[in-house]
Every structure is written in C-alpha cells, then in structure tokens.
Design an enzyme around this catalytic site. Structure first.
Site, PDB file in Angstrom:
ATOM      1  N   PRO A  33     -51.910   1.325  -1.995  1.00 38.17           N
ATOM      2  CA  PRO A  33     -50.732   0.800  -2.697  1.00 38.17           C
ATOM      3  C   PRO A  33     -49.834  -0.023  -1.776  1.00 38.17           C
ATOM      4  CG  PRO A  33     -50.499   3.152  -2.243  1.00 38.17           C
ATOM      5  CD  PRO A  33     -51.910   2.792  -1.901  1.00 38.17           C
ATOM      6  N   GLN A  34     -49.463  -1.167  -2.279  1.00 35.80           N
ATOM      7  CA  GLN A  34     -48.544  -2.050  -1.579  1.00 35.80           C
ATOM      8  C   GLN A  34     -47.544  -2.617  -2.589  1.00 35.80           C
ATOM      9  OE1 GLN A  34     -50.514  -5.016   0.975  1.00 35.80           O
ATOM     10  NE2 GLN A  34     -52.440  -3.912   0.628  1.00 35.80           N
ATOM     11  N   GLU A  35     -46.520  -3.245  -2.046  1.00 39.12           N
ATOM     12  CA  GLU A  35     -45.511  -3.883  -2.890  1.00 39.12           C
ATOM     13  C   GLU A  35     -45.957  -5.329  -3.147  1.00 39.12           C
ATOM     14  OE1 GLU A  35     -40.617  -3.901  -2.845  1.00 39.12           O
ATOM     15  OE2 GLU A  35     -41.747  -2.538  -1.548  1.00 39.12           O
ATOM     16  N   PHE A  36     -46.974  -5.477  -3.984  1.00 40.33           N
ATOM     17  CA  PHE A  36     -47.633  -6.760  -4.179  1.00 40.33           C
ATOM     18  C   PHE A  36     -46.748  -7.801  -4.866  1.00 40.33           C
ATOM     19  CE2 PHE A  36     -51.309  -3.776  -4.193  1.00 40.33           C
ATOM     20  CZ  PHE A  36     -52.032  -4.332  -3.149  1.00 40.33           C
ATOM     21  N   PHE A  37     -45.745  -7.366  -5.600  1.00 42.57           N
ATOM     22  CA  PHE A  37     -45.048  -8.265  -6.529  1.00 42.57           C
ATOM     23  C   PHE A  37     -43.659  -8.662  -6.055  1.00 42.57           C
ATOM     24  CE2 PHE A  37     -47.788  -5.212  -8.828  1.00 42.57           C
ATOM     25  CZ  PHE A  37     -48.787  -6.111  -9.190  1.00 42.57           C
ATOM     26  N   GLN A  38     -43.402  -8.537  -4.759  1.00 39.00           N
ATOM     27  CA  GLN A  38     -42.052  -8.790  -4.249  1.00 39.00           C
ATOM     28  C   GLN A  38     -41.832 -10.220  -3.761  1.00 39.00           C
ATOM     29  OE1 GLN A  38     -41.100  -6.813  -0.505  1.00 39.00           O
ATOM     30  NE2 GLN A  38     -43.269  -6.598  -0.027  1.00 39.00           N
ATOM     31  N   PRO A  47     -37.301 -10.825  -1.073  1.00 37.23           N
ATOM     32  CA  PRO A  47     -35.891 -11.200  -1.055  1.00 37.23           C
ATOM     33  C   PRO A  47     -35.245 -10.888   0.299  1.00 37.23           C
ATOM     34  CG  PRO A  47     -36.407 -10.141  -3.126  1.00 37.23           C
ATOM     35  CD  PRO A  47     -37.623 -10.002  -2.263  1.00 37.23           C
TER      36      PRO A  47
END
Length: 265
Positions: A33-38, A47
C-alpha cells in the site's frame, strides 16, 4: 480458504494511516500500500506546505512554510497510470493495497476520467475502474487538535514519518492560526468521508488511532481477518510516533487559545 481481498485505506493526514499501511506492507501478504493518489498534475508532487494554506493570507503563518517547488508536470496517460498502480501495489498472492485521503479524491476522479470503458463518473466508480473491487479501511483520529498540531509541525519541518532531527524540529514554531486552519481542514475531510459512506451505503473496517498506537498487533490481526487474510506475527515496527512533550504542550496551549479566541477544536 477465502479469496484474499484488496483494500483501500481511507484517512486524513496525521491520523496514523502510515503506521497501518507500513505494518500491513511488512506482512508480505497484504499488498504494497502506498499513497498513489496524492500527486498534483501541475507539479508531479504531493501538496506542498504552502498549498495546504492557499486560502490563508496571513504572512505570520505563510512565512513559516517553505517556498513552492515547481516540480515536473505529469505526462503519464491514464492507462499507464492505472497499470503502474496495480503493479506497484500488489503482492504475489494478488492482494492490492493503497491509501486515499479525502483531499485526493478529486485527483483520483480526474485521472480515472481518462480510462476507457468507464462505469460512471463518481468517486466510487473511479475507484472501481482504477483498482477493481476493494474493501475500505477507515482510520480515524478522534483528537483532532493533536492531529492538527502534528500536521502543523510536519508542514514546517517537511518530515512526515520517523523521528524528526532536533535541528529540524527546532525550526517549527507554534502559531494558533496555523493550527486552527488545519483543524478546519481535518474536520472537513472527516465530514467528507462520513457523508460519502452515508451516500454510498459503504460500511468500512474502522480503525481508531488510539487503538492502533496502543496495540498495533491486535489491530493488524483484526484488519487481516476482515480482509480474509491469515493473521501474521507483527513485523518489527518500522515507524515510531513522532509526537513528544512539545506536541502535548502545543495541544494544551492551542486549547487555551481556542477558548480565548473562539477557534475550532
């Protein structure tokens, strides 16, 4: 054995979601799991500190934050983007994992708009068309003031995980209006998630920050079971809580200021 489930962790910043996803990742069976949509299309970056304060014009707050980096605009097409996310987020057993913050949902919807054969144009359709059927895991931190204090320190130091070096931590300054702005941001994010659950009828797997920080192993077992995955011995903890006595002092100070100045809590 039941088929393994893919999942998407839903959260807001500084809620403990990184501890959860890194613990799940370390099991070796629960995706990567990663923060793919940032990532913002105009910069290819997450941001930046000043972008969180785009509506704040008080120089006493904004001048505590680093100037913006220009970055490099995203040129990857939607299909290549989807294929990369599916590959990078999966373990060999077919389980995919990712993380999504409420402020990132418009970015996900916009990116998914370029996929062929769309099933709809809403958030639920964008998730399904991008990563398929997933279970939802919602991480919530009930003490939003402490969460906002952690966020305020992170945007000043730009250290989002692990221990903060003393010289970096020393550059962070208390400012009630900076924290107040982030309390509003975090409250709005939680409101957004809860409204979405109500509108869609989705019932997520709920994870409380205090439970997660207090007994990570128990929370890990509960989430794995809910995903139809075998419980695992808790991997060596890769992350440590960043909060310290300074965080507690700032939270107490902010509560005093909130009462005096009518700030949100």
């Amino acid at each position: 054995m039941p088929n393994p489930r893919s999942y998407l962790v839903l959260a807001s910043q500084r809620s403990g979601s990184t501890l959860l996803v890194e613990t799940l990742r370390a099991t070796g069976i629960a995706g990567h799991p990663q923060e793919f949509f940032q990532y913002l299309p105009h910069s290819g970056l997450a941001p930046q500190p000043r972008e969180w304060f785009a509506t704040v014009d008080d120089p006493a707050v904004v001048d505590l934050l680093d100037p913006l980096d220009h970055g490099t605009p995203i040129t990857e097409d939607a299909v290549a983007w989807r294929d990369r996310i599916l590959l990078e987020g999966s373990t060999p057993n077919g389980v995919w994992g990712g993380k999504l913050m409420w402020n990132q949902t418009p970015l996900l919807v916009d990116r998914a708009a370029g996929l062929p054969g769309r099933s709809g144009d809403d958030l639920q359709s964008a998730i399904a068309d991008t990563v398929g059927e997933v279970a939802f895991v919602k991480v919530t931190r009930r003490n939003v003031v402490e969460q906002a204090v952690s966020f305020w320190r992170a945007v000043q130091t730009r250290v989002w995980r692990g221990a903060t070096a003393p010289e970096l931590d020393a550059r962070a300054e208390y400012h009630r209006d900076g924290i107040a702005h982030l309390v509003r941001v975090l409250r709005d994010q939680e409101t957004g998630w809860r409204a979405w659950f109500a509108d869609t009828g989705i019932t997520p797997i709920e994870v409380d920050y205090d439970d997660l920080a207090g007994d990570t192993s128990a929370v890990l077992d509960r989430v794995l079971k809910a995903l139809d995955l075998e419980p695992q011995h808790l991997p060596e903890r890769a992350l440590h809580k960043q909060g310290n006595t300074r965080s507690s002092e700032w939270a107490d100070r902010y509560l005093d200021d909130a009462e005096r100045w009518g700030l949100p809590t």
